[in-house]
Design an enzyme around this catalytic site. Structure first.
Site, mmCIF file in Angstrom:
data_model
loop_
_atom_site.group_PDB
_atom_site.id
_atom_site.type_symbol
_atom_site.label_atom_id
_atom_site.label_comp_id
_atom_site.label_asym_id
_atom_site.label_seq_id
_atom_site.Cartn_x
_atom_site.Cartn_y
_atom_site.Cartn_z
ATOM 1 C CB SER A 131 -1.060 0.129 1.252
ATOM 2 O OG SER A 131 -0.324 0.040 2.271
ATOM 3 C CE LYS A 186 -3.035 2.471 3.803
ATOM 4 N NZ LYS A 186 -2.651 1.181 4.664
#
Length: 215
Positions: free
Chosen positions: A133, A170
């Protein structure tokens, strides 16, 4: 600062922006791609020139082993007396069980001795990255992310956070009504966290990256 050529200044500025944006410096390949060099070897030549001029320090054998020197307003970086002769012993965290602290003993698979020059600030542990990701930020499956424990982070920093029973890496951005956790891969969706959500907890910020096989 020592006078740099125009090209050296471009390389220096790129390193500085990367550290400000993500918490760790770029690889030689990333520098070459960003500045249009023919190969990572060309980036290496410029890095060695910057090191000779005393504005950066290079750690041997590490693709992200670059540290800025003598820059008053550079992001905070970890420095120690005789740092090159010292080692940090960092726990490696693997899979994290739901509801238990990241640094619980059962999550620690081993310890690594690391050169402090690899990191922009002193880390508390290494987290093994799972998934892609954050691929476009240069963080790949199997990499070891160096994490400094924090309860607060700035916009744009790469963070480690708990979301319910999961731990995720993230980029953090504040939005009206909450936080957005941004994936650096278009194949993955961003995550919006409402302000005050009990499911969210900030565990730390990224301060370095070690590619699998570099230790």
């Amino acid at each position: 600062m020592t006078k740099l050529t125009a090209r050296q200044q471009q390389v220096f500025d790129l390193i500085r922006r990367a550290i400000e944006r993500s918490g760790f410096p770029p690889t030689r390949a990333e520098i070459a791609a960003e500045l249009g060099f023919s190969s990572p070897n060309a980036a290496e030549e410029h890095l060695r020139a910057l090191a000779r001029k005393g504005v950066i320090e290079l750690a041997a054998g590490a693709s992200r082993g670059i540290r800025l020197l003598g820059v008053d307003d550079a992001p905070h970086q970890f420095t120690l007396p005789h740092a090159a002769l010292m080692q940090l012993s960092l726990p490696l965290v693997g899979r994290v069980a739901a509801g238990s602290p990241i640094l619980a003993q059962e999550h620690i698979s081993q310890h690594y001795a690391c050169d402090p020059a690899l990191f922009t600030s002193k880390p508390d542990y290494l987290l093994k990255v799972r998934g892609l990701s954050m691929r476009d930020a240069g963080i790949l499956d199997g990499d070891l992310l160096a994490v400094q424990k924090r309860t607060e982070a700035k916009d744009g920093q790469i963070i480690v956070a708990r979301l319910g029973d999961d731990v995720t890496v993230k980029r953090l951005m504040r939005r009206p009504g909450g936080l957005e956790l941004i994936a650096e891969n278009p194949d993955y969706e961003n995550i919006f966290v409402k302000a005050g959500s009990a499911d969210f907890a900030l565990e730390g910020i990224a301060v370095g990256l070690i590619r699998s096989g570099e230790l």
